[in-house]
Scaffold this motif. Structure first.
Motif, PDB file in Angstrom:
ATOM      1  N   LEU A  45       0.841  -1.187   0.000  1.00 44.20           N
ATOM      2  CA  LEU A  45       0.000   0.000   0.000  1.00 44.20           C
ATOM      3  C   LEU A  45       0.879   1.240   0.000  1.00 44.20           C
ATOM      4  N   ARG A  46       0.312   2.318  -0.468  1.00 48.69           N
ATOM      5  CA  ARG A  46       1.041   3.597  -0.412  1.00 48.69           C
ATOM      6  C   ARG A  46       0.925   4.133   1.014  1.00 48.69           C
ATOM      7  N   CYS A  47       2.024   4.101   1.748  1.00 50.71           N
ATOM      8  CA  CYS A  47       2.025   4.494   3.161  1.00 50.71           C
ATOM      9  C   CYS A  47       2.853   5.755   3.346  1.00 50.71           C
ATOM     10  N   VAL A  48       2.296   6.716   4.037  1.00 44.21           N
ATOM     11  CA  VAL A  48       3.030   7.934   4.363  1.00 44.21           C
ATOM     12  C   VAL A  48       2.830   8.256   5.836  1.00 44.21           C
ATOM     13  N   GLU A  49       3.687   9.094   6.354  1.00 45.67           N
ATOM     14  CA  GLU A  49       3.551   9.597   7.724  1.00 45.67           C
ATOM     15  C   GLU A  49       3.425  11.113   7.686  1.00 45.67           C
ATOM     16  N   VAL A  50       2.655  11.650   8.608  1.00 45.82           N
ATOM     17  CA  VAL A  50       2.596  13.095   8.788  1.00 45.82           C
ATOM     18  C   VAL A  50       2.894  13.387  10.253  1.00 45.82           C
ATOM     19  N   PRO A  51       3.601  14.460  10.543  1.00 47.90           N
ATOM     20  CA  PRO A  51       3.889  14.795  11.944  1.00 47.90           C
ATOM     21  C   PRO A  51       2.607  15.160  12.690  1.00 47.90           C
ATOM     22  N   VAL A  52       2.461  14.657  13.906  1.00 54.63           N
ATOM     23  CA  VAL A  52       1.331  15.036  14.748  1.00 54.63           C
ATOM     24  C   VAL A  52       1.839  15.450  16.124  1.00 54.63           C
ATOM     25  N   THR A  53       1.033  16.237  16.794  1.00 54.71           N
ATOM     26  CA  THR A  53       1.358  16.706  18.137  1.00 54.71           C
ATOM     27  C   THR A  53       0.836  15.702  19.160  1.00 54.71           C
TER      28      THR A  53
END
Length: 230
Positions: free
Chosen positions: A190-198
């Motif tokens: 799968l196309r997996c990405v991460e985004v920064p979270v608080t």
């Protein structure tokens, strides 16, 4: 406009659940589903009073609660089934108002699965225990070398396309839920990405990292899950 459902597994979160529901942006969210996982307090009533759809799941386990929420979403009429499902903890450690940035890569058709990474984002001091930080590092390192998956976190705040979630065939009923999703997503490419979270200190007492037994069992199950799917 894609339909988005938010699933919140909750066990004894009466002090925090209304804050979580309140901070979820109203725009674009079709349903907030709180799964009361056999709470001994007033989690159910508090969530219902805040306007959420509340389900009772007496079989305890984080994964079990998530599976119950998914089953509810998938049993809706086809015209009301979600295109995207977001998972969010009920302890107010995540920032629900960051949900739009979490789902953005999916809505832009750039990702199938998005992990909210606490490692990449702004983490309040003391919000994660040293054993949690080490466990995340160890798990993501194993995922990299065994599966070629580049993650920095097993964060619970995540979003996934519903069709891809069904395709994964999720099965874990407790501590291995998050890593199972990432292992299977890597295996199925799968196309997996991460985004920064608080991330901030949770409200109340952690049922996992707050006890030696919980920490050990979670760590053991995560490592076991990683090797099980090789």
């Amino acid at each position: 406009m894609p339909r988005i459902n938010v699933i919140i597994p909750a066990y004894n979160e009466e002090k925090s659940i209304q804050k979580v529901i309140r901070d979820i942006p109203a725009t674009g969210i079709d349903d907030i589903i709180v799964v009361d996982n056999n709470s001994a307090d007033n989690t159910f009533a508090a969530a219902a009073a805040a306007g959420a759809t509340v389900l009772k799941e007496p079989r305890q386990g984080y994964g079990q609660a998530c599976l119950t929420g998914i089953a509810y979403a998938l049993n809706k009429p086809a015209s009301h089934q979600p295109d995207v499902i977001v998972f969010l903890d009920g302890d107010y450690s995540d920032h629900p108002e960051e949900l739009p940035q979490l789902v953005k890569p999916i809505l832009e058709n750039k990702a199938d699965l998005v992990i909210g990474s606490r490692a990449l984002g702004n983490r309040q001091q003391g919000a994660m225990t040293p054993q949690q930080i080490f466990g995340n590092w160890l798990a993501t390192t194993l995922l990299k070398y065994l599966y070629g998956a580049h993650f920095t976190d097993l964060g619970p705040f995540r979003a996934i396309r519903t069709d891809k979630l069904v395709q994964l065939g999720m099965a874990d009923r407790n501590y291995g839920w998050t890593v199972e999703m990432q292992v299977k997503a890597a295996k199925q490419k799968l196309r997996c990405v991460e985004v920064p979270v608080t991330y901030r200190k949770r409200i109340g007492f952690s049922k996992i990292s707050g006890t030696v037994k919980g920490t050990f069992m979670a760590g053991y199950k995560i490592i076991l899950t990683i090797f099980r799917y090789l």
